[in-house]
Design a protein around this motif. Structure first.
Motif, mmCIF file in Angstrom:
data_model
loop_
_atom_site.group_PDB
_atom_site.id
_atom_site.type_symbol
_atom_site.label_atom_id
_atom_site.label_comp_id
_atom_site.label_asym_id
_atom_site.label_seq_id
_atom_site.Cartn_x
_atom_site.Cartn_y
_atom_site.Cartn_z
ATOM 1 N N VAL A 30 4.950 -5.076 -7.111
ATOM 2 C CA VAL A 30 4.926 -5.952 -5.946
ATOM 3 C C VAL A 30 3.510 -6.063 -5.408
ATOM 4 N N ASP A 31 3.395 -6.730 -4.306
ATOM 5 C CA ASP A 31 2.085 -6.981 -3.715
ATOM 6 C C ASP A 31 1.312 -5.714 -3.383
ATOM 7 N N ARG A 32 0.062 -5.898 -3.079
ATOM 8 C CA ARG A 32 -0.776 -4.776 -2.655
ATOM 9 C C ARG A 32 -0.372 -4.254 -1.281
ATOM 10 N N GLU A 33 0.592 -4.939 -0.688
ATOM 11 C CA GLU A 33 1.058 -4.476 0.618
ATOM 12 C C GLU A 33 1.628 -3.072 0.515
ATOM 13 N N ILE A 34 2.056 -2.711 -0.673
ATOM 14 C CA ILE A 34 2.674 -1.407 -0.862
ATOM 15 C C ILE A 34 1.733 -0.503 -1.645
ATOM 16 N N ASP A 35 1.539 0.660 -1.154
ATOM 17 C CA ASP A 35 0.702 1.605 -1.871
ATOM 18 C C ASP A 35 1.316 2.982 -1.712
ATOM 19 N N TYR A 36 1.985 3.406 -2.752
ATOM 20 C CA TYR A 36 2.700 4.672 -2.674
ATOM 21 C C TYR A 36 1.767 5.871 -2.679
ATOM 22 N N THR A 37 0.498 5.652 -2.969
ATOM 23 C CA THR A 37 -0.389 6.792 -3.111
ATOM 24 C C THR A 37 -0.669 7.468 -1.777
ATOM 25 N N LEU A 38 -0.538 6.761 -0.699
ATOM 26 C CA LEU A 38 -0.818 7.350 0.595
ATOM 27 C C LEU A 38 0.459 7.727 1.327
ATOM 28 N N GLU A 39 0.473 8.967 1.775
ATOM 29 C CA GLU A 39 1.664 9.480 2.422
ATOM 30 C C GLU A 39 2.038 8.666 3.652
ATOM 31 N N GLU A 40 1.044 8.325 4.442
ATOM 32 C CA GLU A 40 1.367 7.592 5.663
ATOM 33 C C GLU A 40 1.955 6.230 5.340
ATOM 34 N N ASN A 41 1.491 5.638 4.237
ATOM 35 C CA ASN A 41 2.080 4.373 3.813
ATOM 36 C C ASN A 41 3.528 4.564 3.414
ATOM 37 N N SER A 42 3.793 5.657 2.707
ATOM 38 C CA SER A 42 5.165 5.924 2.278
ATOM 39 C C SER A 42 6.077 6.064 3.486
ATOM 40 N N GLU A 43 5.574 6.760 4.501
ATOM 41 C CA GLU A 43 6.382 6.937 5.699
ATOM 42 C C GLU A 43 6.587 5.614 6.423
ATOM 43 N N GLN A 44 5.572 4.776 6.351
ATOM 44 C CA GLN A 44 5.693 3.464 6.967
ATOM 45 C C GLN A 44 6.719 2.610 6.220
ATOM 46 N N VAL A 45 6.674 2.710 4.887
ATOM 47 C CA VAL A 45 7.644 1.967 4.078
ATOM 48 C C VAL A 45 9.056 2.453 4.384
ATOM 49 N N LEU A 46 9.192 3.769 4.506
ATOM 50 C CA LEU A 46 10.510 4.335 4.824
ATOM 51 C C LEU A 46 11.065 3.751 6.117
ATOM 52 N N SER A 47 10.231 3.708 7.148
ATOM 53 C CA SER A 47 10.732 3.194 8.421
ATOM 54 C C SER A 47 10.974 1.694 8.333
ATOM 55 N N SER A 48 10.166 1.006 7.529
ATOM 56 C CA SER A 48 10.400 -0.425 7.331
ATOM 57 C C SER A 48 11.726 -0.664 6.624
ATOM 58 N N ILE A 49 12.019 0.182 5.634
ATOM 59 C CA ILE A 49 13.280 0.059 4.907
ATOM 60 C C ILE A 49 14.454 0.329 5.848
ATOM 61 N N ASP A 50 14.317 1.363 6.672
ATOM 62 C CA ASP A 50 15.379 1.654 7.640
ATOM 63 C C ASP A 50 15.584 0.485 8.591
#
Ligand SMILES: [Zn+2]
Length: 122
Positions: free
Chosen positions: A57-77
């Motif tokens: 997917v787009d560069r909007e997602i970057d799993y390498t950074l923990e804070e991004n992962s947490e942000q994605v998690l809350s976005s998914i929720d």
């Protein structure tokens, strides 16, 4: 036929992605130091190309950074909550429908592309 969005499909994708991100976060939290010694490069044919296709997917997602992962998690929720609300697939800012191809790339997108661009312009 007012809703063109297949929420069941996206719900499943969101749940899958949520599990994947959670797993990545758990791994980040483990931080197992120096256990690579014994593990050589001889990894058997254990890769699943199909899995990777779904997360290109787009560069909007970057799993390498923990804070991004947490942000994605809350976005998914948040997206799962909007599916329950019946507002999923609509921009939280302007209320317009989010483009299908955008949702396909980022199922937890909160903004239509126009609002997203405005936001990025700052
Ligand atoms: Zn919008």
């Amino acid at each position: 036929m007012s809703t063109a969005v297949d929420t069941e499909h996206f719900k499943q994708r969101l749940l899958d992605e949520r599990a994947r991100v959670q797993e990545a976060l758990d791994y980040l939290h483990e931080e197992n130091p120096g256990s690579m010694e014994d593990e050589t490069q001889e990894i058997p044919s254990d890769n699943h190309p199909a899995d990777y296709a779904s997360i290109t997917v787009d560069r909007e997602i970057d799993y390498t950074l923990e804070e991004n992962s947490e942000q994605v998690l809350s976005s998914i929720d948040g997206a799962l909550g909007r599916i329950d609300d019946g507002t999923y697939g609509h921009c939280v800012n302007c209320g317009h429908a989010i483009a299908q191809d955008r949702l396909a790339a980022i199922p937890w997108a909160t903004h239509c592309i126009e609002c997203k661009r405005l936001e990025e312009r700052g």
